[in-house]
Design a protein around this motif. Structure first.
Motif, PDB file in Angstrom:
ATOM      1  N   GLY A   1       0.605  -1.373   0.294  1.00 12.39           N
ATOM      2  CA  GLY A   1       0.081   0.334   0.222  1.00 12.39           C
ATOM      3  C   GLY A   1       0.594   1.333  -0.019  1.00 12.39           C
ATOM      4  N   LYS A   2       0.207   2.359   0.042  1.00 10.42           N
ATOM      5  CA  LYS A   2       0.997   3.229  -0.193  1.00 10.42           C
ATOM      6  C   LYS A   2       0.899   4.321   1.217  1.00 10.42           C
ATOM      7  N   ASN A   3       0.040   3.986   1.657  1.00 15.81           N
ATOM      8  CA  ASN A   3       0.625   4.848   3.064  1.00 15.81           C
ATOM      9  C   ASN A   3       1.691   4.204   3.971  1.00 15.81           C
ATOM     10  N   GLY A   4       2.184   4.782   5.236  1.00 10.72           N
ATOM     11  CA  GLY A   4       3.053   3.940   5.975  1.00 10.72           C
ATOM     12  C   GLY A   4       4.680   4.548   5.637  1.00 10.72           C
ATOM     13  N   ILE A   5       5.289   3.783   5.633  1.00  8.79           N
ATOM     14  CA  ILE A   5       6.799   3.191   5.307  1.00  8.79           C
ATOM     15  C   ILE A   5       6.733   1.595   5.235  1.00  8.79           C
ATOM     16  N   CYS A   6       7.502   1.834   4.073  1.00  3.33           N
ATOM     17  CA  CYS A   6       7.789   0.170   3.658  1.00  3.33           C
ATOM     18  C   CYS A   6       8.958  -0.376   2.798  1.00  3.33           C
ATOM     19  N   SER A   7       9.591  -1.534   3.214  1.00  3.31           N
ATOM     20  CA  SER A   7      10.888  -1.531   2.849  1.00  3.31           C
ATOM     21  C   SER A   7      11.232  -3.247   2.975  1.00  3.31           C
ATOM     22  N   ASN A   8      12.203  -3.603   1.406  1.00  2.00           N
ATOM     23  CA  ASN A   8      12.532  -4.518   1.732  1.00  2.00           C
ATOM     24  C   ASN A   8      13.329  -5.113   1.635  1.00  2.00           C
ATOM     25  N   THR A   9      14.336  -3.501   3.021  1.00  2.00           N
ATOM     26  CA  THR A   9      15.899  -3.573   3.129  1.00  2.00           C
ATOM     27  C   THR A   9      16.051  -3.674   4.356  1.00  2.00           C
ATOM     28  N   VAL A  10      15.437  -2.104   5.089  1.00  3.01           N
ATOM     29  CA  VAL A  10      15.446  -2.121   5.663  1.00  3.01           C
ATOM     30  C   VAL A  10      14.665  -2.710   7.059  1.00  3.01           C
ATOM     31  N   ALA A  11      14.608  -2.756   7.717  1.00  4.83           N
ATOM     32  CA  ALA A  11      14.017  -3.781   8.710  1.00  4.83           C
ATOM     33  C   ALA A  11      13.017  -2.758   9.546  1.00  4.83           C
ATOM     34  N   ALA A  12      12.268  -3.192  10.544  1.00  6.01           N
ATOM     35  CA  ALA A  12      11.163  -2.829  10.753  1.00  6.01           C
ATOM     36  C   ALA A  12      11.755  -2.064  12.228  1.00  6.01           C
ATOM     37  N   GLY A  13      11.187  -1.192  12.742  1.00  5.38           N
ATOM     38  CA  GLY A  13      11.529   0.152  13.277  1.00  5.38           C
ATOM     39  C   GLY A  13      12.662   0.629  13.144  1.00  5.38           C
TER      40      GLY A  13
END
Length: 314
Positions: free
Chosen positions: A171-183
């Motif tokens: 989705g387009k809301n918030g911050i997602c990544s496939n490289t940078v860890a959650a948090g």
């Protein structure tokens, strides 16, 4: 010597038996030979043995007398390896900024007349490139530099709330990544105004450049100047064409690019030709090139830029 005198007394008898003439001349010869035996022979021997060393010493003294005055005049030789390859810096101290913000060994653009293709995009893995999505704006990780200092970090944009191998489904809301860890916190890069972000990846602060992803490029009324934001360029490199390492010329060309480019489509593709833009901070931006089009956050046409680049190379 006493034995010699006794033998000389018997010289007439010896001469008579051998057929020699026992005169005064023969006596002098015998005495001279005996004297030569008693003389030390070390002087000739020592001179012969020391001759090569003495010659070498004379040469060294001569060389030293010639070179020492010159060394005193010239002083220590300064380093000929600048952090950047002689880029004029305008109002910024380019070498000093690079030393503070970008580690030594990072990519810098030289003065090659025909540079080869260089890609600084991080390679794809599992069908997607290493990326960060921030509220519908997408950023791809660069391989250069491998880390930046905290002095380049701007405000916090928030923390990664979704870590996924399928960023298109996040989705387009918030911050997602496939490289940078959650948090992990995602930061803006100072002076880039949304065109770059930075985050911790395996202990290094890596930079990410704005790109298109999943047919998403521009948001609202954005232009190329918004998605690229190449502030204070000091050098350009167009693979297969040439490099510009004059800051004033680089700034003029980037102004043509961002002011004259027209948006064609959201999608894009990498090619075997690239445009590298080096900033005064030492960071390098990349755009793919296809004909008279540049590709990063969408595909843009700008023949005016390529014409001006060719003229600047002449």
């Amino acid at each position: 010597m006493k034995n010699l005198e006794e033998r000389l007394r018997t010289l007439p008898e010896i001469a008579e038996s051998t057929g020699l003439q026992a005169d005064e001349q023969l006596k002098r010869k015998i005495l001279r030979a005996a004297e030569e035996k008693r003389r030390p022979r070390t002087s000739v021997f020592v001179v012969r043995r020391l001759a090569p060393a003495l010659c070498a010493l004379v040469v060294l003294i001569g060389v030293g007398a010639f070179t020492l005055p010159n060394l005193r005049k010239s002083g220590p030789t300064p380093s000929n390896t600048p952090l950047l390859e002689s880029f004029p810096s305008g109002n910024v101290t380019v070498g000093e900024k690079l030393a503070l913000d970008v580690p030594a060994g990072s990519l810098s653009i030289g003065a090659s007349r025909n540079p080869s293709y260089r890609s600084i995009w991080a390679p794809m893995s599992g069908g997607n490139f290493p990326m960060i999505g921030v509220n519908g704006r997408y950023y791809r990780m660069l391989t250069n530099p491998t880390s930046v200092s905290g002095s380049l970090l701007g405000s916090s944009l928030g923390a990664v709330d979704t870590f996924t191998s399928e960023p298109a489904l996040a989705g387009k809301n918030g911050i997602c990544s496939n490289t940078v860890a959650a948090g992990e916190t995602v930061y803006a890069v100072s002076g880039m105004n949304g065109a770059m972000v930075a985050a911790n990846v395996n202990g290094q602060t890596r930079v990410f450049q704005r790109v298109s992803f999943g047919d998403n490029a521009l948001v609202g009324g954005e232009s190329l100047a918004d998605t690229l934001k190449a502030n204070n360029p000091v050098a350009l490199e167009l693979s297969g064409v040439g490099a510009i390492n004059d800051a004033a010329t680089a700034q003029r060309l980037v102004k043509i690019l961002t002011g004259s480019a027209s948006f064609l489509r959201a999608g894009g593709s990498e090619t075997n030709q690239s445009l590298l833009i080096q900033l005064s901070s030492g960071i390098v931006l990349q755009m793919a090139v296809n004909g008279e089009r540049v590709i990063a956050c969408g595909t843009w046409a700008c023949p005016e830029f390529f014409e001006a680049f060719q003229e600047a190379m002449q």
